[in-house]
Design an enzyme around this catalytic site. Sequence first.
Site, PDB file in Angstrom:
ATOM      1  N   LYS A  73       2.934  11.410   6.711  1.00  0.00           N
ATOM      2  CA  LYS A  73       1.929  11.289   8.018  1.00  0.00           C
ATOM      3  C   LYS A  73       2.663  12.076   9.307  1.00  0.00           C
ATOM      4  O   LYS A  73       2.090  13.039   9.378  1.00  0.00           O
ATOM      5  CB  LYS A  73       1.791   9.652   8.204  1.00  0.00           C
ATOM      6  CG  LYS A  73       0.806   9.161   7.170  1.00  0.00           C
ATOM      7  CD  LYS A  73       0.307   7.687   7.388  1.00  0.00           C
ATOM      8  CE  LYS A  73      -0.170   7.089   6.300  1.00  0.00           C
ATOM      9  NZ  LYS A  73      -1.693   7.536   5.922  1.00  0.00           N
ATOM     10  N   PHE A 116       0.927  -1.014  -0.008  1.00  0.00           N
ATOM     11  CA  PHE A 116      -0.281   0.081   0.041  1.00  0.00           C
ATOM     12  C   PHE A 116       1.044   1.281   0.067  1.00  0.00           C
ATOM     13  O   PHE A 116       1.659   1.572   1.046  1.00  0.00           O
ATOM     14  CB  PHE A 116      -0.931   0.060   1.187  1.00  0.00           C
ATOM     15  CG  PHE A 116      -1.957   1.249   1.335  1.00  0.00           C
ATOM     16  CD1 PHE A 116      -3.026   1.305   0.346  1.00  0.00           C
ATOM     17  CD2 PHE A 116      -1.361   2.446   1.875  1.00  0.00           C
ATOM     18  CE1 PHE A 116      -3.700   2.517   0.242  1.00  0.00           C
ATOM     19  CE2 PHE A 116      -2.417   3.621   1.712  1.00  0.00           C
ATOM     20  CZ  PHE A 116      -3.610   3.502   0.966  1.00  0.00           C
ATOM     21  N   ASP A 119       9.577   2.816   1.963  1.00  0.00           N
ATOM     22  CA  ASP A 119       8.362   3.712   2.176  1.00  0.00           C
ATOM     23  C   ASP A 119       8.063   3.827   3.524  1.00  0.00           C
ATOM     24  O   ASP A 119       7.509   2.610   4.183  1.00  0.00           O
ATOM     25  CB  ASP A 119       7.262   3.286   1.380  1.00  0.00           C
ATOM     26  CG  ASP A 119       5.862   3.905   1.472  1.00  0.00           C
ATOM     27  OD1 ASP A 119       6.024   4.859   2.587  1.00  0.00           O
ATOM     28  OD2 ASP A 119       4.799   3.902   0.783  1.00  0.00           O
TER      29      ASP A 119
END
Length: 411
Positions: free
Chosen positions: A263, A149, A234
């Site tokens: 984030k 993801f 990531d």
Amino acid sequence: MTVAPSRSLRSSAELIRAEEPVLAHNYHPLPVVVARAEGAWVEDVEGRRYLDMLAGYSALNFGHRHPALIEAAHRQLDQLTLTSRAFHNDRLAAFAESVAALTGLDMVLPMNTGAEAVESAVKVARKWAYEVKGVPADRATIVVAADNFHGRTTTIVSFSTDESARAGFGPFTPGFRVVPYNDLAALEAAIDETTAAVLIEPIQGEAGVVIPDDGYLRGVRELTARTGCLFIADEIQSGLGRTGRTLAVEHEDVVPDVVLLGKALGGGIVPVSAVVARREVLQVLRPGEHGSTFGGNPLAAAVGSAVVELLETGEFQRRAQEAGVLLRDGLSALVGKGVRGFRARGLWAGVDIDPAIGTGREISESLMREGILVKDTHGSTIRLAPPLTITNEDLRMALSTLETVLRTGSL
């Protein structure tokens, strides 16, 4: 929370109904309407309090409205919020220097969202492949892992294996090879002279907090170095303290060529992301080839710098380690009592619920009714990712509530 309750003129049910005709249905949120928050706790429009055990998918690693981050934002709001990159601003250099130092890399490309960071990294890797590695034009490939993801933009869903993210959105962007996660042999077989990069999550969050075998990340680093392609990690969900280290790759003492952050870099206040890389990699970009109106804006840079200052103390990494032991012990006690298994590192866990008791969604709704907020993924799995500021008392309460819900059933 120490703040006084704030009552809305409309109830939760009224506000949820009001969303139906005007909001695109791209999410399926739990039926709670949050109005205020502080630390690890949120409050709905009726004044009911909930312990936030999701923390905005790790965007709120430092809790809601951390005083140092709120102060940094307020101070910058009184000075300057946006110039675009048409001009320099007085906060950007310090932000870039601090992020580079935190990751042990050289240069920073500031963006806004995690998906933007991934898209940017794809462009940079391809440009590097053509200009540095010598891959023939338009033939560069990037190897990714199944069940990944990295976001939901068109290019990113092109290499997703989640049909809910892909179905109906083709044609897809070419140039990606998908191999099983945690399989070094498959990865090696997929790399050839056209490979620009290997892009993976050190821990697969959306897949259910899937942690690879010890040695996998070291193997990826050795393999990419030996074959002359980039290792892009990531760390948008796994980074910035969540796993007990600043970056998840540090559990194996690995330094990738490129690290993607997002984030928590915005402290739960503003969207901030970054591509952080070796100088040789990011120097392939030239003026006009990539950009963002809001990327690197003064407000984002001020908040991001304050986030880095919090992490430089090591306090939050230690807290994730210490509370992570409590989380793992508590989940271990529930295995065979409604929990089929779990995976945890630091304050991050994927918990597989016995389907005979309920789906992940049903368990999440039951926990919500008991004042605990979590989120389901992939059927019977729930994710736990509380703020790193959570107290041991609150964490024990959440685990006790989960035990009660599993014992009594989800309905």
